[in-house]
Design a protein around this motif. Structure first.
Motif, PDB file in Angstrom:
ATOM      1  N   SER A   1      42.570  52.722  47.035  1.00 16.54           N
ATOM      2  CA  SER A   1      43.245  51.734  46.165  1.00 16.54           C
ATOM      3  C   SER A   1      43.623  50.568  46.842  1.00 16.54           C
ATOM      4  O   SER A   1      43.711  49.556  46.097  1.00 16.54           O
ATOM      5  N   LYS A   2      43.881  50.643  48.041  1.00 18.02           N
ATOM      6  CA  LYS A   2      44.442  49.425  48.887  1.00 18.02           C
ATOM      7  C   LYS A   2      43.125  48.305  49.085  1.00 18.02           C
ATOM      8  O   LYS A   2      43.465  47.251  48.945  1.00 18.02           O
ATOM      9  N   VAL A   3      41.979  49.135  49.409  1.00 19.26           N
ATOM     10  CA  VAL A   3      40.881  48.220  49.713  1.00 19.26           C
ATOM     11  C   VAL A   3      40.608  47.590  48.418  1.00 19.26           C
ATOM     12  O   VAL A   3      40.244  46.258  48.421  1.00 19.26           O
ATOM     13  N   GLU A   4      40.581  48.160  47.131  1.00 17.33           N
ATOM     14  CA  GLU A   4      40.223  47.668  46.084  1.00 17.33           C
ATOM     15  C   GLU A   4      41.335  46.403  45.513  1.00 17.33           C
ATOM     16  O   GLU A   4      40.927  45.412  45.456  1.00 17.33           O
ATOM     17  N   ALA A   5      42.692  46.516  46.039  1.00 17.11           N
ATOM     18  CA  ALA A   5      43.756  45.651  45.878  1.00 17.11           C
ATOM     19  C   ALA A   5      43.341  44.391  46.634  1.00 17.11           C
ATOM     20  O   ALA A   5      43.567  42.960  45.858  1.00 17.11           O
TER      21      ALA A   5
ATOM     22  N   LEU B   1      40.345  42.476  45.316  1.00 12.31           N
ATOM     23  CA  LEU B   1      40.447  41.692  43.979  1.00 12.31           C
ATOM     24  C   LEU B   1      41.564  40.472  44.320  1.00 12.31           C
ATOM     25  O   LEU B   1      41.145  39.475  43.940  1.00 12.31           O
ATOM     26  N   ALA B   2      42.511  40.757  45.001  1.00  6.97           N
ATOM     27  CA  ALA B   2      43.302  39.490  45.369  1.00  6.97           C
ATOM     28  C   ALA B   2      42.824  38.526  46.018  1.00  6.97           C
ATOM     29  O   ALA B   2      42.832  37.242  45.863  1.00  6.97           O
ATOM     30  N   ALA B   3      42.271  38.817  47.026  1.00  6.48           N
ATOM     31  CA  ALA B   3      41.390  37.771  47.827  1.00  6.48           C
ATOM     32  C   ALA B   3      40.389  37.194  47.129  1.00  6.48           C
ATOM     33  O   ALA B   3      40.273  36.022  47.200  1.00  6.48           O
ATOM     34  N   GLY B   4      39.538  37.962  46.325  1.00  4.23           N
ATOM     35  CA  GLY B   4      38.596  37.257  45.466  1.00  4.23           C
ATOM     36  C   GLY B   4      39.293  36.243  44.477  1.00  4.23           C
ATOM     37  O   GLY B   4      38.590  35.018  44.573  1.00  4.23           O
TER      38      GLY B   4
ATOM     39  N   PRO C   1      26.502  48.355  43.779  1.00  6.84           N
ATOM     40  CA  PRO C   1      26.425  49.816  44.146  1.00  6.84           C
ATOM     41  C   PRO C   1      27.751  50.357  44.681  1.00  6.84           C
ATOM     42  O   PRO C   1      28.206  51.349  44.412  1.00  6.84           O
ATOM     43  N   VAL C   2      28.615  49.499  45.627  1.00  6.28           N
ATOM     44  CA  VAL C   2      29.484  49.905  46.104  1.00  6.28           C
ATOM     45  C   VAL C   2      30.891  50.002  45.037  1.00  6.28           C
ATOM     46  O   VAL C   2      31.564  51.158  45.111  1.00  6.28           O
ATOM     47  N   GLY C   3      30.873  49.130  43.884  1.00  5.06           N
ATOM     48  CA  GLY C   3      31.893  49.140  42.698  1.00  5.06           C
ATOM     49  C   GLY C   3      31.511  50.325  42.102  1.00  5.06           C
ATOM     50  O   GLY C   3      32.365  51.110  41.522  1.00  5.06           O
ATOM     51  N   PHE C   4      30.035  50.912  41.810  1.00  5.48           N
ATOM     52  CA  PHE C   4      29.861  51.880  40.951  1.00  5.48           C
ATOM     53  C   PHE C   4      30.237  53.293  41.617  1.00  5.48           C
ATOM     54  O   PHE C   4      30.462  53.932  41.022  1.00  5.48           O
ATOM     55  N   ALA C   5      30.095  53.140  42.965  1.00  5.26           N
ATOM     56  CA  ALA C   5      30.404  54.247  43.698  1.00  5.26           C
ATOM     57  C   ALA C   5      31.880  54.696  43.773  1.00  5.26           C
ATOM     58  O   ALA C   5      32.096  55.800  43.612  1.00  5.26           O
TER      59      ALA C   5
ATOM     60  N   TYR D   1      39.268  49.617  40.280  1.00  4.43           N
ATOM     61  CA  TYR D   1      40.511  49.331  40.050  1.00  4.43           C
ATOM     62  C   TYR D   1      41.107  49.742  38.704  1.00  4.43           C
ATOM     63  O   TYR D   1      42.095  50.420  38.364  1.00  4.43           O
ATOM     64  N   ALA D   2      40.188  49.326  37.416  1.00  5.46           N
ATOM     65  CA  ALA D   2      40.499  49.606  36.415  1.00  5.46           C
ATOM     66  C   ALA D   2      40.648  51.435  36.050  1.00  5.46           C
ATOM     67  O   ALA D   2      41.478  51.821  35.215  1.00  5.46           O
ATOM     68  N   ALA D   3      39.539  51.841  36.557  1.00  7.55           N
ATOM     69  CA  ALA D   3      39.571  53.475  36.521  1.00  7.55           C
ATOM     70  C   ALA D   3      40.845  53.808  37.061  1.00  7.55           C
ATOM     71  O   ALA D   3      41.246  54.845  36.535  1.00  7.55           O
TER      72      ALA D   3
END
Length: 196
Positions: free
Chosen positions: A30-34, A37-40, A156-160, A83-85
């Motif tokens: 969750s922290k990696v995703e956040a 997303l924020a950086a992107g 593939p990273v996002g799907f995984a 993140y949405a999941a």
């Protein structure tokens, strides 16, 4: 029913609700995703604003802006599905689901989470195969000069990550009495109407 906002502690950090290693792993993802997303989003906004200023002040835009934004959109999209999941924010058709009793909703949620997890891992495999095909072609981005396959690594990273998230959701529903849309989001609706 309880509202479907994510479980958070007093600092606003995501709490998985899973025990031991699974909980630590869930919070780490969750922290990696956040961060991604924020950086992107911030980098895409900065890149676009700087390009607009350069175009109107110096009469010449940055030639690589489009490619950088394309890379960031791919990053945001595939980091965003996990993140949405995690926060139970995917679109869902729930008329039948909502009409079921608690045990029926629980069983259906486990089936949905496991099926979705399998689909995400299937898409992860095929997106990896697509990247291998692109790498074999040797195409490069004209402005940035690196190979095209590199920008699709996030698929593939996002799907995984999303597949793992749905698998953890199924595990959470096996372990608890309540129905969970994700590891930290209980089934239900928030009362959004304010009293007058």
């Amino acid at each position: 029913m309880s509202d479907n906002s994510p479980d958070t502690d007093d600092t606003g950090d995501f709490e998985s609700g899973l025990p031991g290693f699974l909980g630590i792993f869930d919070v780490f993802i969750s922290k990696v995703e956040a961060v991604m997303l924020a950086a992107g989003v911030l980098l895409m906004a900065l890149n676009t604003c700087v390009n607009v200023v350069a175009r109107y002040v110096f009469q010449e835009g940055m030639f690589y802006t489009g490619e950088v934004n394309r890379i960031l959109i791919i990053l945001i999209t595939f980091a965003g599905i996990g993140y949405a999941a995690r926060h139970g924010r995917h679109i869902r058709m729930s008329a039948i689901f909502d009409a079921l009793p608690l045990m029926g909703r629980k069983i259906l949620m486990i089936i949905i989470a496991l099926f979705t997890s399998v689909v995400m891992f299937f898409l992860c495999y095929y997106s990896y195969e697509y990247i291998v095909t692109l790498a074999g072609r040797g195409r490069i981005l004209p402005a940035l000069g690196f190979e095209v396959w590199m920008i699709y690594v996030w698929a593939p990273v996002g799907f995984a990550i999303t597949g793992i998230q749905y698998l953890l959701t199924a595990i959470k529903n096996f372990r608890t009495r309540e129905v969970y849309l994700s590891t930290g989001v209980r089934d239900g609706y928030a009362d959004t109407e304010s009293e007058v």
